[in-house]
Scaffold this active site. Structure first.
Site, PDB file in Angstrom:
ATOM      1  N   THR A   1     -20.833   6.962  -4.441  1.00 56.62           N
ATOM      2  CA  THR A   1     -21.786   5.783  -4.941  1.00 56.62           C
ATOM      3  C   THR A   1     -22.800   5.931  -4.614  1.00 56.62           C
ATOM      4  O   THR A   1     -22.964   5.598  -3.576  1.00 56.62           O
ATOM      5  CB  THR A   1     -20.741   4.435  -4.329  1.00 56.62           C
ATOM      6  OG1 THR A   1     -18.715   4.757  -4.158  1.00 56.62           O
ATOM      7  CG2 THR A   1     -20.756   3.122  -4.572  1.00 56.62           C
TER       8      THR A   1
ATOM      9  N   LYS B   1     -19.253   1.772 -11.491  1.00 60.37           N
ATOM     10  CA  LYS B   1     -18.948   1.572  -9.993  1.00 60.37           C
ATOM     11  C   LYS B   1     -19.654   1.007  -8.921  1.00 60.37           C
ATOM     12  O   LYS B   1     -18.841  -0.032  -7.915  1.00 60.37           O
ATOM     13  CB  LYS B   1     -18.838   2.943  -9.548  1.00 60.37           C
ATOM     14  CG  LYS B   1     -18.631   3.123  -8.177  1.00 60.37           C
ATOM     15  CD  LYS B   1     -17.098   3.522  -8.005  1.00 60.37           C
ATOM     16  CE  LYS B   1     -16.507   3.034  -6.229  1.00 60.37           C
ATOM     17  NZ  LYS B   1     -16.610   3.638  -5.604  1.00 60.37           N
TER      18      LYS B   1
ATOM     19  N   LYS C   1     -23.062  -0.050   2.927  1.00 65.49           N
ATOM     20  CA  LYS C   1     -23.365   0.243   1.944  1.00 65.49           C
ATOM     21  C   LYS C   1     -23.346  -0.254   0.632  1.00 65.49           C
ATOM     22  O   LYS C   1     -24.575  -0.446  -0.115  1.00 65.49           O
ATOM     23  CB  LYS C   1     -23.175   1.614   1.882  1.00 65.49           C
ATOM     24  CG  LYS C   1     -23.534   2.378   1.286  1.00 65.49           C
ATOM     25  CD  LYS C   1     -23.177   3.898   1.195  1.00 65.49           C
ATOM     26  CE  LYS C   1     -21.890   4.230   1.029  1.00 65.49           C
ATOM     27  NZ  LYS C   1     -21.840   4.241  -0.572  1.00 65.49           N
TER      28      LYS C   1
END
Length: 299
Positions: free
Chosen positions: A98, A174, A242
């Site tokens: 990702t 995503k 993150k």
């Protein structure tokens, strides 16, 4: 793709499952991990352990990278004994992390300049679905890259969404998925925390919610960890620090407001700073004061 050799870099929860799935589908799976013992353990069960990404690239026309983030992907490709310099023209790099969509677009251009195909291919579904070949892939790539990697992609996943003819679209979808996942985990933790604060039996609350309209996949999955008192990281708190950070960075570039994602990100950052960074992401519930969490076996 005519060769049955395929390389997998990164044997964490998802990568190991992918490697085992590909092996089960008849591929000759070469693996590499920063922990040498992880690659050797896979090789002992049938497979080939490689000492470096470069060695993997020399043996395999398709490389699947399942590392944590963009920095690790850069290291895999361009670090010491990196894969990029050893990848012949026509080979293919499948990037499953990702990452910032703009970074993925730039990486495609960098690899394309040296004749290497690139597939922007983030994954979702967790370790169990990776191991059973039923995970979801959100992909975008140039036609030549799809032609080279399709057999591997279809063997890895239950659903392979082809979202565009170049890098970027896969990573964008995503991070939108991660927006929802992070918000749902944070909301699930808030709901369970309120129940505990109000003296509701946690197991009873879980049973009712999972059979009611307020349920979500994340509530059902992650609050089971809370009930068990087991914060062994399947996906850690810092993963959502993150990932929600990437979500907010993307939206900030076009001045698009994301009030729920912003709040969820603050909750995960609070949990991380409080010492729960490496625990399961359900540990975000630990930021709520004045509640007694279920003990379970591993509290």
């Amino acid at each position: 793709m005519t060769s049955k050799n395929v390389g997998v870099i990164g044997l964490g929860a998802m990568g190991l499952g992918i490697a085992k799935t590909l092996r089960g589908k008849g591929f000759n799976v070469h693996v590499c991990d920063v922990r040498p013992g992880a690659a050797d353990a896979f090789a002992n069960e049938g497979g080939v352990a490689c000492a470096s990404p470069a060695a993997l690239a020399a043996a395999c026309p398709v490389l699947v990278s399942v590392v944590v983030n963009a920095a690790q992907t850069e290291s895999v490709l361009f670090g010491d004994n990196g894969a990029a310099a050893a990848m012949p023209a026509g080979s293919t790099f499948v990037m499953c992390s990702t990452v910032d969509p703009n970074w993925s677009i730039a990486l495609e251009a960098r690899l394309h300049a040296q004749g290497v195909n690139y597939v922007d291919a983030p994954i979702s579904g967790g370790a169990a679905k990776a191991a059973s070949g039923q995970m979801t892939m959100m992909t975008s790539a140039r036609p030549a890259a799809y032609a080279a990697a399709d057999a591997v992609l279809d063997a890895m996943a239950g659903k392979v969404y082809r979202l565009g003819d170049g890098a970027g679209a896969g990573s964008k979808v995503k991070i939108i998925n991660q927006l929802l996942a992070g918000v749902h985990i944070a909301a699930a933790a808030e709901a369970m925390a309120l129940g505990l604060r109000e003296g509701v039996d946690a197991a009873a609350l879980y049973e009712v919610i999972t059979n009611s309209a307020g349920n979500s996949w994340m509530f059902e999955n992650r609050m089971a960890h809370v009930l068990a008192g087991d914060y062994t990281p399947l996906s850690a708190v810092d993963i959502f620090v993150k990932d929600l950070g990437l979500v907010l960075d993307t939206a900030r570039a076009s001045k698009f407001p994301l009030p729920l994602a912003s709040t969820a990100h603050q909750m995960f950052m609070q949990a991380s700073t409080a010492g729960f960074a490496k625990e399961d992401d359900s540990a975000v519930i630990k930021i709520f004061p004045g509640i007694e969490l279920p003990k379970g076996k591993k509290a």
